[in-house]
Design a protein around this motif. Structure first.
Motif, PDB file in Angstrom:
ATOM      1  N   ARG A   1     -18.583  -4.708   6.852  1.00  0.00           N
ATOM      2  CA  ARG A   1     -18.035  -4.066   8.037  1.00  0.00           C
ATOM      3  C   ARG A   1     -16.568  -3.693   7.861  1.00  0.00           C
ATOM      4  O   ARG A   1     -16.128  -2.635   8.298  1.00  0.00           O
ATOM      5  CB  ARG A   1     -18.185  -4.983   9.245  1.00  0.00           C
ATOM      6  N   ALA A   2     -15.801  -4.586   7.230  1.00  0.00           N
ATOM      7  CA  ALA A   2     -14.372  -4.315   7.078  1.00  0.00           C
ATOM      8  C   ALA A   2     -14.139  -3.048   6.269  1.00  0.00           C
ATOM      9  O   ALA A   2     -13.327  -2.196   6.642  1.00  0.00           O
ATOM     10  CB  ALA A   2     -13.679  -5.504   6.430  1.00  0.00           C
ATOM     11  N   ASP A   3     -14.848  -2.923   5.142  1.00  0.00           N
ATOM     12  CA  ASP A   3     -14.677  -1.724   4.311  1.00  0.00           C
ATOM     13  C   ASP A   3     -15.150  -0.477   5.043  1.00  0.00           C
ATOM     14  O   ASP A   3     -14.557   0.596   4.910  1.00  0.00           O
ATOM     15  CB  ASP A   3     -15.445  -1.887   3.004  1.00  0.00           C
ATOM     16  N   GLN A   4     -16.216  -0.604   5.806  1.00  0.00           N
ATOM     17  CA  GLN A   4     -16.716   0.549   6.559  1.00  0.00           C
ATOM     18  C   GLN A   4     -15.721   0.974   7.636  1.00  0.00           C
ATOM     19  O   GLN A   4     -15.515   2.168   7.868  1.00  0.00           O
ATOM     20  CB  GLN A   4     -18.067   0.209   7.181  1.00  0.00           C
ATOM     21  N   LEU A   5     -15.089  -0.006   8.287  1.00  0.00           N
ATOM     22  CA  LEU A   5     -14.106   0.325   9.308  1.00  0.00           C
ATOM     23  C   LEU A   5     -12.899   1.044   8.705  1.00  0.00           C
ATOM     24  O   LEU A   5     -12.335   1.958   9.317  1.00  0.00           O
ATOM     25  CB  LEU A   5     -13.638  -0.941  10.023  1.00  0.00           C
ATOM     26  N   MET A   6     -12.494   0.645   7.506  1.00  0.00           N
ATOM     27  CA  MET A   6     -11.346   1.288   6.872  1.00  0.00           C
ATOM     28  C   MET A   6     -11.617   2.742   6.525  1.00  0.00           C
ATOM     29  O   MET A   6     -10.685   3.524   6.344  1.00  0.00           O
ATOM     30  CB  MET A   6     -10.940   0.516   5.617  1.00  0.00           C
ATOM     31  N   GLU A   7     -12.881   3.125   6.432  1.00  0.00           N
ATOM     32  CA  GLU A   7     -13.230   4.512   6.145  1.00  0.00           C
ATOM     33  C   GLU A   7     -13.299   5.365   7.407  1.00  0.00           C
ATOM     34  O   GLU A   7     -13.431   6.584   7.326  1.00  0.00           O
ATOM     35  CB  GLU A   7     -14.574   4.562   5.419  1.00  0.00           C
ATOM     36  N   HIS A   8     -13.179   4.735   8.565  1.00  0.00           N
ATOM     37  CA  HIS A   8     -13.245   5.478   9.829  1.00  0.00           C
ATOM     38  C   HIS A   8     -11.994   6.356   9.956  1.00  0.00           C
ATOM     39  O   HIS A   8     -10.881   5.911   9.674  1.00  0.00           O
ATOM     40  CB  HIS A   8     -13.323   4.516  11.013  1.00  0.00           C
ATOM     41  N   PRO A   9     -12.150   7.613  10.385  1.00  0.00           N
ATOM     42  CA  PRO A   9     -10.981   8.518  10.477  1.00  0.00           C
ATOM     43  C   PRO A   9      -9.914   8.039  11.462  1.00  0.00           C
ATOM     44  O   PRO A   9      -8.753   8.437  11.350  1.00  0.00           O
ATOM     45  CB  PRO A   9     -11.592   9.848  10.923  1.00  0.00           C
ATOM     46  N   ARG A  10     -10.266   7.172  12.424  1.00  0.00           N
ATOM     47  CA  ARG A  10      -9.280   6.672  13.396  1.00  0.00           C
ATOM     48  C   ARG A  10      -8.830   5.252  13.057  1.00  0.00           C
ATOM     49  O   ARG A  10      -8.160   4.621  13.863  1.00  0.00           O
ATOM     50  CB  ARG A  10      -9.872   6.670  14.811  1.00  0.00           C
ATOM     51  N   PHE A  11      -9.172   4.761  11.865  1.00  0.00           N
ATOM     52  CA  PHE A  11      -8.835   3.376  11.543  1.00  0.00           C
ATOM     53  C   PHE A  11      -7.336   3.142  11.585  1.00  0.00           C
ATOM     54  O   PHE A  11      -6.858   2.156  12.155  1.00  0.00           O
ATOM     55  CB  PHE A  11      -9.373   2.986  10.165  1.00  0.00           C
ATOM     56  N   ARG A  12      -6.551   4.037  10.987  1.00  0.00           N
ATOM     57  CA  ARG A  12      -5.120   3.802  10.903  1.00  0.00           C
ATOM     58  C   ARG A  12      -4.487   3.741  12.291  1.00  0.00           C
ATOM     59  O   ARG A  12      -3.657   2.877  12.567  1.00  0.00           O
ATOM     60  CB  ARG A  12      -4.451   4.903  10.068  1.00  0.00           C
ATOM     61  N   ALA A  13      -4.886   4.663  13.166  1.00  0.00           N
ATOM     62  CA  ALA A  13      -4.348   4.651  14.521  1.00  0.00           C
ATOM     63  C   ALA A  13      -4.788   3.391  15.259  1.00  0.00           C
ATOM     64  O   ALA A  13      -3.988   2.775  15.989  1.00  0.00           O
ATOM     65  CB  ALA A  13      -4.782   5.898  15.283  1.00  0.00           C
ATOM     66  N   ALA A  14      -6.051   2.987  15.072  1.00  0.00           N
ATOM     67  CA  ALA A  14      -6.544   1.775  15.727  1.00  0.00           C
ATOM     68  C   ALA A  14      -5.821   0.540  15.194  1.00  0.00           C
ATOM     69  O   ALA A  14      -5.495  -0.384  15.949  1.00  0.00           O
ATOM     70  CB  ALA A  14      -8.046   1.644  15.508  1.00  0.00           C
TER      71      ALA A  14
ATOM     72  N   GLY B   1      -3.891 -13.741  15.169  1.00  0.00           N
ATOM     73  CA  GLY B   1      -3.449 -13.279  13.858  1.00  0.00           C
ATOM     74  C   GLY B   1      -4.319 -12.195  13.249  1.00  0.00           C
ATOM     75  O   GLY B   1      -4.276 -11.949  12.042  1.00  0.00           O
ATOM     76  N   LEU B   2      -5.097 -11.508  14.076  1.00  0.00           N
ATOM     77  CA  LEU B   2      -6.020 -10.486  13.570  1.00  0.00           C
ATOM     78  C   LEU B   2      -5.284  -9.342  12.886  1.00  0.00           C
ATOM     79  O   LEU B   2      -5.728  -8.840  11.845  1.00  0.00           O
ATOM     80  CB  LEU B   2      -6.872  -9.953  14.730  1.00  0.00           C
ATOM     81  N   SER B   3      -4.161  -8.910  13.444  1.00  0.00           N
ATOM     82  CA  SER B   3      -3.435  -7.792  12.836  1.00  0.00           C
ATOM     83  C   SER B   3      -2.897  -8.164  11.456  1.00  0.00           C
ATOM     84  O   SER B   3      -2.886  -7.329  10.542  1.00  0.00           O
ATOM     85  CB  SER B   3      -2.293  -7.349  13.756  1.00  0.00           C
ATOM     86  N   GLN B   4      -2.454  -9.419  11.282  1.00  0.00           N
ATOM     87  CA  GLN B   4      -1.972  -9.847   9.967  1.00  0.00           C
ATOM     88  C   GLN B   4      -3.114  -9.891   8.961  1.00  0.00           C
ATOM     89  O   GLN B   4      -2.934  -9.552   7.782  1.00  0.00           O
ATOM     90  CB  GLN B   4      -1.314 -11.227  10.075  1.00  0.00           C
ATOM     91  N   TRP B   5      -4.293 -10.297   9.421  1.00  0.00           N
ATOM     92  CA  TRP B   5      -5.455 -10.315   8.524  1.00  0.00           C
ATOM     93  C   TRP B   5      -5.739  -8.908   8.006  1.00  0.00           C
ATOM     94  O   TRP B   5      -5.951  -8.721   6.806  1.00  0.00           O
ATOM     95  CB  TRP B   5      -6.689 -10.855   9.264  1.00  0.00           C
ATOM     96  N   TRP B   6      -5.718  -7.911   8.904  1.00  0.00           N
ATOM     97  CA  TRP B   6      -5.984  -6.536   8.474  1.00  0.00           C
ATOM     98  C   TRP B   6      -4.855  -6.013   7.598  1.00  0.00           C
ATOM     99  O   TRP B   6      -5.110  -5.224   6.669  1.00  0.00           O
ATOM    100  CB  TRP B   6      -6.174  -5.639   9.694  1.00  0.00           C
ATOM    101  N   THR B   7      -3.647  -6.434   7.848  1.00  0.00           N
ATOM    102  CA  THR B   7      -2.533  -6.027   6.990  1.00  0.00           C
ATOM    103  C   THR B   7      -2.740  -6.542   5.569  1.00  0.00           C
ATOM    104  O   THR B   7      -2.572  -5.801   4.593  1.00  0.00           O
ATOM    105  CB  THR B   7      -1.207  -6.565   7.553  1.00  0.00           C
ATOM    106  N   ASP B   8      -3.119  -7.813   5.442  1.00  0.00           N
ATOM    107  CA  ASP B   8      -3.340  -8.397   4.116  1.00  0.00           C
ATOM    108  C   ASP B   8      -4.583  -7.810   3.447  1.00  0.00           C
ATOM    109  O   ASP B   8      -4.589  -7.592   2.227  1.00  0.00           O
ATOM    110  CB  ASP B   8      -3.490  -9.918   4.237  1.00  0.00           C
ATOM    111  N   TYR B   9      -5.611  -7.564   4.234  1.00  0.00           N
ATOM    112  CA  TYR B   9      -6.869  -7.082   3.667  1.00  0.00           C
ATOM    113  C   TYR B   9      -6.701  -5.704   3.033  1.00  0.00           C
ATOM    114  O   TYR B   9      -7.301  -5.406   1.992  1.00  0.00           O
ATOM    115  CB  TYR B   9      -7.935  -7.025   4.756  1.00  0.00           C
ATOM    116  N   GLN B  10      -5.880  -4.860   3.634  1.00  0.00           N
ATOM    117  CA  GLN B  10      -5.721  -3.502   3.120  1.00  0.00           C
ATOM    118  C   GLN B  10      -5.057  -3.462   1.748  1.00  0.00           C
ATOM    119  O   GLN B  10      -5.280  -2.530   0.976  1.00  0.00           O
ATOM    120  CB  GLN B  10      -4.895  -2.666   4.113  1.00  0.00           C
ATOM    121  N   VAL B  11      -4.225  -4.469   1.427  1.00  0.00           N
ATOM    122  CA  VAL B  11      -3.519  -4.466   0.139  1.00  0.00           C
ATOM    123  C   VAL B  11      -4.162  -5.404  -0.873  1.00  0.00           C
ATOM    124  O   VAL B  11      -3.714  -5.479  -2.022  1.00  0.00           O
ATOM    125  CB  VAL B  11      -2.042  -4.862   0.343  1.00  0.00           C
ATOM    126  N   ALA B  12      -5.209  -6.135  -0.478  1.00  0.00           N
ATOM    127  CA  ALA B  12      -5.849  -7.096  -1.379  1.00  0.00           C
ATOM    128  C   ALA B  12      -6.786  -6.389  -2.347  1.00  0.00           C
ATOM    129  O   ALA B  12      -7.308  -5.300  -2.070  1.00  0.00           O
ATOM    130  CB  ALA B  12      -6.605  -8.139  -0.570  1.00  0.00           C
TER     131      ALA B  12
END
Length: 472
Positions: free
Chosen positions: A393-406, A422-433
């Motif tokens: 799900r995480a990888d699929q969400l990152m492919e969504h055209p509105r992911f960055r704005a969300a 801490g959800l926003s920090q998790w997504w911050t770390d996940y994008q660079v992992a």
């Protein structure tokens, strides 16, 4: 008579300001018999290379055809302030029907205020004919029309440059650049007001706001953008006349919202809107939500506007969809809370129903084109999906055209004080992992494990099936 009152006001202002700026007037400008000041190029020091080439072409074309033509308004104001103008406007003595014949790529727009747009690629130069006062006996009803409230409904009464200057809103916007000698013509003392960081209405502010209530928004915007002090006579009527904003079309208010909040000075504009009681007529649901102690409404609004200002300062793009999604996020949550007791809808359909109602209420004040309202809905929907990160799900969400704005809205929500674990920090770390680390970051919630696939039983072939023999 409005024209006579305006002329008297100008003369009084000039007498009162002459003593304050006697030295400046003697050294930097020359008074003319017509009552305006001409500031020479040596005094105003606007470099010619900063003038727009296409705008100059339009002015020269008008003058070659025997008409007057001047750069006017905001472009001159910004150049004198050392700012880069967003666009260049032109005032001319040529009537719209006369001017349009001079330009192959020109077209007339508007009924309330007829204008000529001359296109050069993506750039559009706006050309307006000198306007005059409405209180003229020879003016027909088709040329000018005013509502009972005093609001101008149609404004196609043409006059001279002096009359045009008196019809403009603020003194700092009544400066005309003469391309013949590169001087500036000042009809209302705007040059001195600009130097003194003062915003002042031309004529009686009460009457001018009634003519066009949007001028109240422009006062707030210029004060925020330029850091000017609004003269007391200009500022005092605004709060009392703010309800006149209801008479302005939602489509026009949408354009004004973008100028206020998406031009690099959104946070300061918000402060001015709240100062004069204007914000409630642009975002009534958000204004009502400010009274709630349940959500950090104002903190999110200010953070969203500061984020927009910062992106613009860095040369990054912004979209109205994100702005509206942020400003209406907590009104959406309040509407969901109101619908929950009487609705048996699951969370996502419930959000959709609440979104329909919130956006429906908002467009009655500021129209939101569908190309922006659809992304707003998607940004809101992703706020429900971002906590679900298991499996792919995480990888699929990152492919969504509105992911960055969300994701940006998620960051702002948590930074504004909303507890998201801490959800926003998790997504911050996940994008660079890297892929290995991403697998290790996956939550191990038992309730959200992927279900085992059920084995399908093989279909029994009917006894009379002759499919094999039919093709042989």
């Amino acid at each position: 008579m409005l024209a006579a009152a305006l002329i008297a006001w100008i003369l009084i202002r000039k007498r009162s300001s002459s003593t304050e700026t006697e030295t400046d007037t003697a050294t930097s400008s020359a008074a003319t018999e017509s009552g305006y000041r001409r500031i020479s190029e040596a005094d105003h020091q606007i470099p010619r290379r900063y003038l727009d080439d296409n705008a100059m072409k339009v002015v020269y074309r008008l003058e070659d055809a025997g008409h007057e033509g001047y750069l006017v308004g905001g472009c001159i104001r910004d150049l004198l302030r050392g700012l880069k103008p967003k666009d260049f406007d032109i005032a001319t003595s040529a009537h719209p029907e006369e001017a349009v014949e001079l330009f192959r790529r020109g077209r007339l727009i508007g009924r309330r205020f007829k204008l000529l747009h001359v296109r050069f690629g993506r750039e559009v130069i706006e050309v307006a004919t000198f306007r005059a006062s409405h209180d003229q006996d020879e003016v027909s009803r088709d040329q000018a029309r005013t509502a009972e409230t005093g609001m101008i409904l149609r404004d196609n009464v043409y006059g001279t440059i002096e009359e045009d200057a008196l019809r403009r809103d603020f003194t700092v916007n009544a400066l005309y650049y003469d391309v013949k000698d590169h001087s500036i013509l000042d009809f209302a003392g705007g040059y001195d007001d600009l130097k003194n960081n003062r915003l002042r209405m031309i004529g009686d502010a009460n009457a001018r706001y009634r003519e066009d209530p949007v001028r109240m928004l422009r006062a707030a915007r210029f004060a925020a953008k330029l850091g000017f002090d609004i003269e007391s006579e200009t500022a005092n009527p605004i709060r009392e006349l703010a309800p006149l904003m209801r008479n302005v079309s939602p489509a026009r208010l949408f354009d004004e919202v973008l100028k206020l909040l998406q031009s690099g000075h959104g946070e300061a504009s918000y402060r001015q809107l709240q100062r004069f009681g204007l914000f409630q007529y642009l975002f009534p649901l958000a204004d009502q939500a400010l009274e709630s102690d349940e959500f950090p409404v104002e903190t999110l609004i200010v953070n969203a506007l500061c984020n927009t200002d910062r992106r613009l300062a860095q040369g990054k793009s912004v979209t109205p969809a994100f702005l509206f999604a942020a400003l209406l996020w907590y009104p959406l949550q309040q509407r969901i809370r109101e619908l929950e007791p009487t609705s048996d809808l699951p969370p996502l359909p419930l959000l959709h129903e609440a979104a329909n109602q919130v956006l429906g209420d908002q467009v009655r004040c500021t129209a939101i084109p569908r190309r922006f309202s659809t992304p707003v809905r998607e940004i809101w929907e992703l706020q429900l999906r971002l906590p679900r990160r298991q499996g792919k799900r995480a990888d699929q969400l990152m492919e969504h055209p509105r992911f960055r704005a969300a994701y940006d809205l998620l960051l702002l929500r948590e930074n504004s004080g909303e507890d998201l674990g801490g959800l926003s920090q998790w997504w911050t770390d996940y994008q660079v992992a890297n892929p290995v680390n991403r697998r290790e970051m996956m939550p191990s919630d038992l309730d959200d494990k992927p279900k085992r696939k059920r084995r399908r039983r093989p279909r029994k072939r009917p006894a009379n099936d002759q499919s094999q023999s039919q093709g042989e």
